[in-house]
Scaffold this motif. Sequence first.
Motif, short mmCIF file in Angstrom:
data_model
loop_
_atom_site.label_atom_id
_atom_site.label_comp_id
_atom_site.label_asym_id
_atom_site.label_seq_id
_atom_site.Cartn_x
_atom_site.Cartn_y
_atom_site.Cartn_z
N UNK A 134 -7.55 1.23 -0.84
CA UNK A 134 -7.69 -0.23 -0.92
C UNK A 134 -9.03 -0.58 -1.55
N UNK A 135 -10.08 0.01 -1.01
CA UNK A 135 -11.43 -0.35 -1.46
C UNK A 135 -11.67 0.04 -2.92
N UNK A 186 -5.96 5.65 3.16
CA UNK A 186 -5.34 4.39 2.76
C UNK A 186 -6.41 3.31 2.57
N UNK A 187 -7.38 3.27 3.48
CA UNK A 187 -8.45 2.28 3.37
C UNK A 187 -9.29 2.53 2.12
N UNK A 230 0.84 -1.19 0.00
CA UNK A 230 0.00 0.00 0.00
C UNK A 230 0.87 1.24 0.00
N UNK A 280 -11.32 -2.32 -5.91
CA UNK A 280 -12.26 -3.39 -6.19
C UNK A 280 -13.58 -2.87 -6.75
N UNK A 281 -13.64 -1.57 -7.00
CA UNK A 281 -14.89 -0.99 -7.51
C UNK A 281 -15.12 -1.42 -8.95
N UNK A 282 -16.39 -1.62 -9.30
CA UNK A 282 -16.73 -1.99 -10.67
C UNK A 282 -16.37 -0.84 -11.60
N UNK A 334 -5.07 7.09 7.76
CA UNK A 334 -5.59 5.73 7.64
C UNK A 334 -6.81 5.65 6.74
#
Lengths: 473, 161
Positions: A16-17, A12-13, A3, A20-22, A9
Amino acid sequence: MTLPSLSNNKTAAQIVLSQFAATGVQTCFHGRHIDPQILANLDGSNWHLKDYESRGGYQALRKILGQDGGEGLTPDQVIAEVKSSGLRGRGGAGFPTGLKWSFMPRQFPGQKYLVCNSDEGEPGTCKDRDIMQYNPHSVIEGMAIAAYAMGINVGYNYIHGEIFATYQRFEAALDEARAAGLLGGGILGSNFSFQLHAAHGFGAYICGEETGLLESLEGKKGQPRFKPPFPASFGLYGKPTTINNTETFAAVPWIIRNGGQAYLECGKPNNGGTKIYSVSGDVELPGNYEIPMGTPFSKLLELAGGVRKGRVLKAVIPGGSSSPVLPASIMMECTMDYDSIAKAGSMLGSGAVIVMDDTRCMVESLRRLSYFYMHESCGQCTPCREGTGWLWRVVDRIHNGQGRQNDLDLLNSVADNIQGRTICALGDAAAMPVRAMIKHYRHEFEAMIQKNTVQAVASQPAVHSTGHASAQA
Amino acid sequence: MISESTKVRFDREIAKYPTEQRQSAVMACLQIVQEEQGFVSAESERLLADYLGMAPIAVHEVTTFYNMYNQRPVGKYKLNVCTNLPCQLRDGAQALKHLERKLGIAMNETTADGLFTLQQSECLGACADSPVMLVNDIAMCSFMSNDKLDQLIDGLKSAEA
């Protein structure tokens, strides 16, 4: 995985998310539509107002308001055009849109409302999400045209809470339209005003039922209302209200630009235009496919890459989980339109095509659907509240190898006692899959029950001898 | 007490509706409460009821009717995996099982470190993207193979480290 090193934080999260988004590449921008109207030329980045206008967007609104150098259209002319297009409701019921619009009392002196039903929760359906995410202005323009035709000046788009990012996208599009004078007071310098707002659900399938949706918009539990009175006379806040599906509104600008007759000719008689099908389940390329009404199912299956792993088609649920399942042999003869699917004994519904291959157990499939309807029953009608629980428990015990000899009669009897005896269609929606599954795949249910009954009979002597033994002891 | 910044967000929602229909904003205001506080407490319901001119029980009815409102605190990341039929046909239930193993909890449980709550959900409206999972009510994660589920969990863990 690595990362980026960030002190915050939360950021950063979110990074990450976001991975994975369409992106819409698989479901929408695959280039395998046929003569698309709503999903044409989209790429994920061109959802903005300027992009929509470059595709001919808002020309229909300018046309009816006489802001394109023409004379404009009267509300009656707009409704006549929509009637002649053969456009039918894309949310599930397939009611003729122009006719629905003509029910609105246009001379009614008080407040009236326009509502867009974007509470897309019918299992299998994900088309309205892609429309609002990648072409939101088509819905806004369609709603503005509808509002003009029915003399309405306030509207709401109620969006499925689970697609919250799409709700935010739609709000951003609304801001663009307001800033450009396409919504609000005196649109494009005319005397037509229309305020449009977005609202969201938060996890209740029942709010896709139009009167449940209205209750939710009023800030209440989404429990459906008795009809009549219908929303056209007693809708939001008790005022005359017209409710259409997202895709229905999105189809309207094309009709006004090109004429109702041209739209009708895209499809087949009584089934005008194109339709977006959400194809899910056992296909190689699940996604949304916009194709002309009346396209053979076999062609749609081909567009979706065929049955997964080269397997054999077993069954299709052609219009969302509430529509009766059809075996492959029947489905392969159907064309994708309201009349063909209805003739085959099911419903086009929302156009959610759930494909199942020959490895699928129908008892297991029905078990999952029955759980869903039990979970989502709003609880106000006893036949549905209690009946959906009965359906699930009986299918569940058959699936667990504890089925009883008369369980199929029991399932049909419970379904009979739900269907037609509830305020809204959720009860029917729970009952119909049960009846269709038993009708077409009775042998699978019987085999599971038989297995249990045989085991029970085989174990009986042991029980008796134990009884004997203890009696003798 | 409702903070001024929260009131600004509430007022933006209330302004969408006729002045005598403030109650219509309850769905959106509860979402805002949940986003800011992680769940909807009885105290939040009372404050919101007062702000919208509703009976507290009417707010509570809404909180309890809709699946996505958290009625008690959840982990920092609420993971909702769809297992409805279209997803079941494309490994949705399997994805839930994989997460149970990976996190060492059963569905409806929260990890001991308070990071993850795992739930099964009904149709998220993203059937063609299956397996799909919704994180914290907003981030839809698509095509979640086991590898990608591992990446997501490990990624969130290192983001929190």
